[in-house]
Enzyme design. Structure first.
Site, PDB file in Angstrom:
ATOM      1  N   GLU A  46      35.374  41.044  45.448  1.00  0.00           N
ATOM      2  CA  GLU A  46      36.383  42.058  45.164  1.00  0.00           C
ATOM      3  C   GLU A  46      37.393  41.993  46.309  1.00  0.00           C
ATOM      4  O   GLU A  46      37.338  41.081  47.124  1.00  0.00           O
ATOM      5  CB  GLU A  46      35.711  43.441  45.065  1.00  0.00           C
ATOM      6  CG  GLU A  46      34.580  43.439  44.057  1.00  0.00           C
ATOM      7  CD  GLU A  46      33.863  44.773  43.919  1.00  0.00           C
ATOM      8  OE1 GLU A  46      34.494  45.807  44.184  1.00  0.00           O
ATOM      9  OE2 GLU A  46      32.690  44.774  43.537  1.00  0.00           O
ATOM     10  N   LYS A  95      42.652  40.017  43.568  1.00  0.00           N
ATOM     11  CA  LYS A  95      41.510  39.187  43.951  1.00  0.00           C
ATOM     12  C   LYS A  95      41.856  37.706  43.943  1.00  0.00           C
ATOM     13  O   LYS A  95      40.969  36.856  43.882  1.00  0.00           O
ATOM     14  CB  LYS A  95      40.330  39.453  43.001  1.00  0.00           C
ATOM     15  CG  LYS A  95      39.837  40.906  43.017  1.00  0.00           C
ATOM     16  CD  LYS A  95      38.846  41.198  41.902  1.00  0.00           C
ATOM     17  CE  LYS A  95      38.581  42.696  41.789  1.00  0.00           C
ATOM     18  NZ  LYS A  95      37.826  43.056  40.582  1.00  0.00           N
ATOM     19  N   ARG A 118      28.720  29.812  38.428  1.00  0.00           N
ATOM     20  CA  ARG A 118      28.891  30.168  37.016  1.00  0.00           C
ATOM     21  C   ARG A 118      30.145  29.601  36.356  1.00  0.00           C
ATOM     22  O   ARG A 118      30.372  29.857  35.175  1.00  0.00           O
ATOM     23  CB  ARG A 118      28.836  31.697  36.870  1.00  0.00           C
ATOM     24  CG  ARG A 118      27.450  32.228  37.141  1.00  0.00           C
ATOM     25  CD  ARG A 118      27.390  33.731  37.075  1.00  0.00           C
ATOM     26  NE  ARG A 118      27.507  34.229  35.724  1.00  0.00           N
ATOM     27  CZ  ARG A 118      27.500  35.531  35.424  1.00  0.00           C
ATOM     28  NH1 ARG A 118      27.395  36.431  36.383  1.00  0.00           N
ATOM     29  NH2 ARG A 118      27.578  35.926  34.188  1.00  0.00           N
ATOM     30  N   ARG A 148      29.114  48.125  32.544  1.00  0.00           N
ATOM     31  CA  ARG A 148      28.680  47.547  33.819  1.00  0.00           C
ATOM     32  C   ARG A 148      27.529  48.346  34.390  1.00  0.00           C
ATOM     33  O   ARG A 148      27.438  49.560  34.196  1.00  0.00           O
ATOM     34  CB  ARG A 148      29.836  47.579  34.846  1.00  0.00           C
ATOM     35  CG  ARG A 148      31.156  47.055  34.343  1.00  0.00           C
ATOM     36  CD  ARG A 148      31.126  45.577  34.049  1.00  0.00           C
ATOM     37  NE  ARG A 148      30.761  44.791  35.210  1.00  0.00           N
ATOM     38  CZ  ARG A 148      31.626  44.387  36.153  1.00  0.00           C
ATOM     39  NH1 ARG A 148      32.895  44.685  36.070  1.00  0.00           N
ATOM     40  NH2 ARG A 148      31.213  43.659  37.181  1.00  0.00           N
TER      41      ARG A 148
END
Length: 306
Positions: free
Chosen positions: A3, A58, A133, A286
């Site tokens: 973040e 970000k 990922r 979330r």
DNA sequence: CACTTGACCTGTCCGC
DNA sequence: TGCGGACAGGTCAAGT
């Protein structure tokens, strides 16, 4: 993953390391990680010198002297690690390093770098873009085009800019007045750089239940949330960010904010304010951590309107 | 339009 | 130990 505080920590690190280096070679195996054509890479990246490293929301912004810029988004598991040639574990103490030899199997892009030091002597280094990922990306584009990409045109203001006030904060949150405060904080078009960790941490600080519908939150509470958000973001930058799992800084070192976190990933532990057991639930799709005593679920919570 | 959900990926952890 | 499913710091596209 990263973040605002994590990306800012990397930016600070790279700002001390990268300027003055020339990119001599680039290797990338996952096309989605770096979709520019080989011709563009050869013309505008190879041979270019790095001028400065910036950040917006970000996204990391690496400006080159070729009038092109590298944009890098780390998404959930991205890392950007600098290594001097023949340097095994980065500049920090090996115990602070989360990663060993590079490249490793998560390395998607390798940048070879060279810097002229004295006369004919060159310092060689490498910059590794790792991403387990594969959600993150690197883009090369003309520097003048950078402000025109869709993301930068729609992203909200930087929450730590001096010009950003509590009034701006409330006005922008009210763009999402019918949704939960957690969803509004995570919406990058409302405010830049807030993610799951600092949303939960700041809502605990302001004693607001994450599912509370924005329009029912008092101005006093919104002002408190503004202060708490700035507090946790600043504290985390000071601590080098949060290493929940993968995050490391530009030298491969972990951040220490997680040991200061009050609710994030602390389900089952005592609330540091009242001692009630912290719970984990789901808000805005979330995982969400909160103290059920300090952050009472109001009748105006999103899931009670169903 | 406002808002929510699923997809993009790999790896790990947890229950059966 | 194996296997299926849920889940992980983010953002889009597609759905309601």
């Amino acid at each position: 993953m990263p973040e605002l505080p994590e990306v800012e920590t990397i930016r600070i690190g790279l700002s001390k390391l990268l300027p003055g280096y020339k990119v001599t070679k680039v290797k990338h195996d996952w096309p989605k990680s770096f979709p520019n054509s080989p011709a563009d890479v050869k013309a505008f990246l190879i041979g270019a010198n790095i001028k400065q490293v910036k950040r917006r929301a970000k996204v990391l912004i690496i400006e080159l002297d070729s009038s092109y810029t590298l944009l890098i988004h780390l998404k959930m598991t991205g890392q950007l690690v600098f290594r001097g040639k023949n340097e095994k574990f980065g500049a920090g103490h090996p115990s602070q390093s989360l990663i060993g030899k590079l490249p490793d199997k998560s390395t998607r892009v390798t940048f070879n770098l060279e810097k002229v030091v004295i006369g004919p002597t060159y310092h060689k280094a490498e910059l590794f873009f790792n991403d387990q990922r594969k959600f993150g990306w690197v883009r090369l584009m003309p520097t003048v085009e950078v402000p025109n990409i869709d993301f930068f045109k729609s992203v909200g203001p930087e929450p730590l800019e001096a010009s950003f006030t509590a009034i701006d904060f409330r006005t922008r949150l009210l763009k999402r007045s019918n949704t939960s405060i957690k969803a509004a904080l995570l919406d990058q078009t409302v405010i830049a750089g807030v993610g799951n960790i600092y949303a939960d941490e700041s809502l605990w600080g302001a004693k607001i239940h994450p599912a509370t519908v924005v329009k029912y939150i008092s101005t006093v509470k919104i002002n408190k949330l503004f202060q708490e958000l700035q507090f946790v973001l600043r504290l985390s930058i000071e601590k080098g960010g949060s290493t929940n799992k993968n995050y490391v800084d530009a030298e491969g070192k972990k951040g220490s904010y997680m040991s200061f976190a009050r609710v994030f990933r602390r389900e089952g532990q005592a609330c540091p304010r009242c001692g009630t057991v912290i719970i984990k639930t789901r808000v805005a799709g979330r995982g969400t951590h909160l103290c059920p005593h300090c952050q009472k679920q109001p009748r105006t919570a999103k899931w009670l309107q169903l």
